[in-house]
Write a protein that holds these residues in place. Structure first.
Motif, short mmCIF file in Angstrom:
data_model
loop_
_atom_site.label_atom_id
_atom_site.label_comp_id
_atom_site.label_asym_id
_atom_site.label_seq_id
_atom_site.Cartn_x
_atom_site.Cartn_y
_atom_site.Cartn_z
N SER A 21 0.85 -1.19 0.00
CA SER A 21 0.00 0.00 0.00
C SER A 21 0.88 1.24 0.00
CB SER A 21 -0.90 0.04 1.24
OG SER A 21 -1.75 -1.08 1.30
N THR A 77 -4.52 6.67 -2.41
CA THR A 77 -3.78 5.46 -2.09
C THR A 77 -3.74 4.52 -3.28
OG1 THR A 77 -4.37 5.62 0.25
CG2 THR A 77 -3.67 3.47 -0.55
N TYR A 79 -2.45 0.49 -4.43
CA TYR A 79 -2.17 -0.84 -3.89
C TYR A 79 -1.51 -1.70 -4.97
CZ TYR A 79 -5.81 0.80 -0.71
OH TYR A 79 -6.57 1.55 0.16
#
Length: 121
Positions: A21, A77, A79
């Motif tokens: 992440s 964010t 991932y």
């Protein structure tokens, strides 16, 4: 300023999985592309995968079918789900974000500090 903070690296056996992440914070107006790069010992940093703001993805041939990149725009964010890991996936994984700090400003690339991924055979 802008910070990219990565998490999720570690040691895993071949065939295992890890999820990385990377959260961007600070003075951010818009993030264009977010991506993951890696650097193995003695080798140049290489692109693993990237994703645009409209979720268009791009992968290195070596990880196609095994890795999946995704992003949450509300959380700034990105991932990286890594499955079927191989010893050759070992390296330091760096998060990258091309972003602009304010309306009308030119996008600029920012980097995270890197997270170690080690795959044992």
């Amino acid at each position: 300023q802008v910070q990219l903070v990565e998490s999720g690296g570690g040691l895993v056996q071949a065939g295992g999985s890890l999820r990385l992440s990377c959260a961007a914070s600070g003075r951010i107006f818009n993030i264009n592309i977010m991506g993951w790069y890696r650097q193995a010992p003695g080798k140049q940093r290489e692109l693993v995968a990237d994703i645009t703001s409209d979720n268009t993805t791009n992968y290195a041939d070596s990880v196609k079918g095994r890795f999946t990149i995704s992003r949450d725009n509300a959380k700034n964010t990105v991932y990286l789900q890594m499955n079927s890991l191989k010893p050759e996936d070992t390296g330091v994984y760096y998060c990258n974000a091309e972003l602009s700090n304010e309306l009308g400003s030119r996008p600029y690339p920012y980097w995270g500090q890197g997270t170690q991924v080690t795959v044992s055979s």
